[in-house]
Design an enzyme around this catalytic site. Sequence first.
Site, PDB file in Angstrom:
ATOM      1  N   GLN A 242       1.002  -1.210   0.303  1.00  0.00           N
ATOM      2  CA  GLN A 242      -0.228  -0.210  -0.102  1.00  0.00           C
ATOM      3  C   GLN A 242       0.102   0.745   0.215  1.00  0.00           C
ATOM      4  O   GLN A 242       2.132   1.451   0.279  1.00  0.00           O
ATOM      5  CB  GLN A 242      -0.866   0.591   1.090  1.00  0.00           C
ATOM      6  CG  GLN A 242      -1.877  -1.556   1.640  1.00  0.00           C
ATOM      7  CD  GLN A 242      -2.960  -1.240   2.372  1.00  0.00           C
ATOM      8  OE1 GLN A 242      -3.716  -0.147   2.739  1.00  0.00           O
ATOM      9  NE2 GLN A 242      -2.778  -2.492   3.022  1.00  0.00           N
ATOM     10  N   GLU A 279      -3.475  -1.034   6.241  1.00  0.00           N
ATOM     11  CA  GLU A 279      -3.241  -0.484   7.074  1.00  0.00           C
ATOM     12  C   GLU A 279      -3.959   0.497   7.171  1.00  0.00           C
ATOM     13  O   GLU A 279      -4.282   1.839   6.600  1.00  0.00           O
ATOM     14  CB  GLU A 279      -1.893  -0.012   6.175  1.00  0.00           C
ATOM     15  CG  GLU A 279      -0.954  -1.611   5.668  1.00  0.00           C
ATOM     16  CD  GLU A 279       0.168  -0.959   5.395  1.00  0.00           C
ATOM     17  OE1 GLU A 279       0.831   0.084   5.565  1.00  0.00           O
ATOM     18  OE2 GLU A 279       0.307  -1.927   4.985  1.00  0.00           O
ATOM     19  N   ALA A 362       4.922   8.701  11.577  1.00  0.00           N
ATOM     20  CA  ALA A 362       6.539   7.734  12.474  1.00  0.00           C
ATOM     21  C   ALA A 362       7.841   8.686  11.414  1.00  0.00           C
ATOM     22  O   ALA A 362       7.993   8.018  10.671  1.00  0.00           O
ATOM     23  CB  ALA A 362       6.294   6.266  11.928  1.00  0.00           C
ATOM     24  N   ALA A 363       8.189   8.873  12.804  1.00  0.00           N
ATOM     25  CA  ALA A 363       9.160   9.479  13.079  1.00  0.00           C
ATOM     26  C   ALA A 363      10.358   8.390  12.364  1.00  0.00           C
ATOM     27  O   ALA A 363      10.655   7.228  12.942  1.00  0.00           O
ATOM     28  CB  ALA A 363      10.069   9.575  14.549  1.00  0.00           C
ATOM     29  N   PHE A 364      11.431   9.012  11.583  1.00  0.00           N
ATOM     30  CA  PHE A 364      12.588   7.873  10.681  1.00  0.00           C
ATOM     31  C   PHE A 364      13.397   7.063  12.166  1.00  0.00           C
ATOM     32  O   PHE A 364      13.800   8.070  12.923  1.00  0.00           O
ATOM     33  CB  PHE A 364      13.066   8.370   9.572  1.00  0.00           C
ATOM     34  CG  PHE A 364      12.162   8.102   8.029  1.00  0.00           C
ATOM     35  CD1 PHE A 364      11.606   8.162   7.979  1.00  0.00           C
ATOM     36  CD2 PHE A 364      13.108   7.761   7.293  1.00  0.00           C
ATOM     37  CE1 PHE A 364      10.583   7.461   7.178  1.00  0.00           C
ATOM     38  CE2 PHE A 364      12.911   7.477   5.686  1.00  0.00           C
ATOM     39  CZ  PHE A 364      11.897   7.336   5.692  1.00  0.00           C
ATOM     40  N   LEU A 365      13.831   5.748  11.746  1.00  0.00           N
ATOM     41  CA  LEU A 365      14.934   5.878  12.894  1.00  0.00           C
ATOM     42  C   LEU A 365      16.591   5.961  12.029  1.00  0.00           C
ATOM     43  O   LEU A 365      15.923   6.817  10.900  1.00  0.00           O
ATOM     44  CB  LEU A 365      15.210   3.835  12.737  1.00  0.00           C
ATOM     45  CG  LEU A 365      13.887   3.441  13.448  1.00  0.00           C
ATOM     46  CD1 LEU A 365      14.006   2.159  13.515  1.00  0.00           C
ATOM     47  CD2 LEU A 365      13.802   4.495  15.039  1.00  0.00           C
ATOM     48  N   ASP A 431      -0.210  -9.373  11.380  1.00  0.00           N
ATOM     49  CA  ASP A 431       0.612  -9.057  10.265  1.00  0.00           C
ATOM     50  C   ASP A 431       2.004  -8.475  11.017  1.00  0.00           C
ATOM     51  O   ASP A 431       2.662  -7.646  10.300  1.00  0.00           O
ATOM     52  CB  ASP A 431       0.253  -7.891   9.710  1.00  0.00           C
ATOM     53  CG  ASP A 431       1.436  -7.689   8.321  1.00  0.00           C
ATOM     54  OD1 ASP A 431       0.982  -8.838   7.306  1.00  0.00           O
ATOM     55  OD2 ASP A 431       1.325  -6.647   8.171  1.00  0.00           O
ATOM     56  N   GLU A 436      12.583  -6.251  13.433  1.00  0.00           N
ATOM     57  CA  GLU A 436      13.957  -6.087  13.537  1.00  0.00           C
ATOM     58  C   GLU A 436      14.409  -5.971  14.556  1.00  0.00           C
ATOM     59  O   GLU A 436      13.486  -5.320  15.661  1.00  0.00           O
ATOM     60  CB  GLU A 436      13.711  -4.893  12.491  1.00  0.00           C
ATOM     61  CG  GLU A 436      14.008  -4.917  10.955  1.00  0.00           C
ATOM     62  CD  GLU A 436      13.654  -3.943   9.889  1.00  0.00           C
ATOM     63  OE1 GLU A 436      14.202  -2.541  10.552  1.00  0.00           O
ATOM     64  OE2 GLU A 436      12.942  -3.561   9.143  1.00  0.00           O
ATOM     65  N   ASP A 451       5.995  -1.032  11.548  1.00  0.00           N
ATOM     66  CA  ASP A 451       4.345  -1.480  10.779  1.00  0.00           C
ATOM     67  C   ASP A 451       3.175  -2.123  11.750  1.00  0.00           C
ATOM     68  O   ASP A 451       3.262  -3.372  11.398  1.00  0.00           O
ATOM     69  CB  ASP A 451       4.904  -2.627   9.934  1.00  0.00           C
ATOM     70  CG  ASP A 451       5.416  -1.884   8.931  1.00  0.00           C
ATOM     71  OD1 ASP A 451       5.773  -1.290   8.695  1.00  0.00           O
ATOM     72  OD2 ASP A 451       6.909  -2.223   8.516  1.00  0.00           O
TER      73      ASP A 451
END
Length: 560
Positions: A242, A279, A362-365, A431, A436, A451
């Site tokens: 998506q 989602e 969502a803040a990036f890693l 799902d 990680e 996710d």
Amino acid sequence: MILFRKFRVLLLMVFLLACTMHIMIDLLPRLEKRAAGAERRDGGCRCAQHPAREAQGWAGWPNKHTLRILQDFSNEPSSNLTSHSLEKITAAGDNKAESFGRMRPSAGKAEDHKPLIGDASGGRTVSGHALSRLSALFQHPLYKVELPPLTDDDTLFNVNTDIRFYPRATGNQGWHNDEGHEGELSPTGEANAESYPNWLRFHIGINRYELYPRHSPVLDALLKDLITQRITSVAMKSGGTQLKLIMTFQNYGQALFKPMKQTREQQTPPDFFYFSDFERHNAEIAAFHLDRILDFRRVPPVAGRLVNMTKEIRDVTRDKKLWRTFFISPANNVCFYGECSYYCSTEHALCGKPDQIEGSLAAFLPDLNLAKRKTWRNPWRRSYHKRKKAEWEVDPDYCDEVKQTPPYDRGSRLLDVMDMTIFDFLMGNMDRHHYETFEKFGNDTFIIHLDNGRGFGKHSHDELSILVPLSQCCRVRKSTYLRIQLLAKEEYHLSSLMEESLLRDRLSPVLIQPHLQAMDRRVRLVLQVLAGCIEKEGYVNVVEEDLVGDTASHRGRGHR
């Protein structure tokens, strides 16, 4: 003669009546202006009428009539700010203000006048009384366990205090901090650590045990950035079933944007497979708050934002493939659909009202070039096939095999999977095919809960198959077990804590009541499964002690 006199008297009465009406008509605008002037002097609101004003009669609008109109208006579906255009609402509000004299019903309860407490995340304010449950939870001893002293091996980045962030050296000239002003530079042109952008401070704070500290001021500042920072560029994220967008901000931070695809009231259709479900943007937001309440702190910060599709997506994107998918619908709304492998077509276009759309950010890693992550296949991954079943679905002793397989044969990884299982069950997420970890920390670190968009799809159904890992392995961290017990108590009901926490988000209400109530029901189901395990295997064989620094204390420890 008598008739003539009567006729003269009648003419005189008609003349006097006409004069009176003329005077009244001429006086009406003046009285209205005078009333409006008095209203402006009172702050532009007649919501709390004074007794003297109520005695003025027609000069003030009849209270009952106004109250009825405003009650009807407040119940219109279009009064929901989170799902309708701000421009339309503003225009409607101005029109209503002109028509109604900007009046609202007077408050009848003392609770309506409670002081409000602001929130750094930029969300809605909540009353001081409403904050008590969440504050009390975080003051509980279970939420005060401190981490062991961190070494260089325990932090994701080893920041040398003698080395400063050079925005000009990296080409980021004129970067801005969270206040929207240029970062404070030292006389040598170096930026002070306190003036680093919040996304960078978030990255620096990641360690072996958590993504962010329990009471981090950086977290609230970062959540505020996600909803206030100017969006400078937008691109589609490659892969996935998506559409998801990567948004870059004025301070060079980045976030993953998941747009709204369905309303909060819509449940996943019963005939939908879990892998073909939508989602949900609100599920991403709620998952972050749930993860924080469970004290896992393994979900990157997420905030809801109302985005202008024209100014903040179409006009700033350099992605021609994305730009070409914009169009105007027959209802005169701005729409786009992008490119992806599943729901990207004109039939599944995302449309604004007229160009405003909700979404989660969502803040990036940290970039993978700076902090590599390892992807692991979830042992209890589903088959993602319409007919086939996974091995764990047909083998009741499947966990015995998992416990003999690295990295589940030692350390705390199996307990992390049990935490993730409980987390997914509480929000109904089926799902979870991969997870990680940060490569630097090896196997002795937490699982990142990424996710979560397919959670909160069904409030009327509890998917017990999500709990199979827990029922097969019968293992749980003691801290997790105690927190779940705590969240089952009346004073700490998970539904109440989630409702209060989600009030802080800009898109509140994030979840409808049936989803909140379902979490209370699922907490009890988790405890039932664990009670069955304890009855079968004994408390000491099910509930594992976790001392300070859980992953460190379990190094080298195998599972029974």
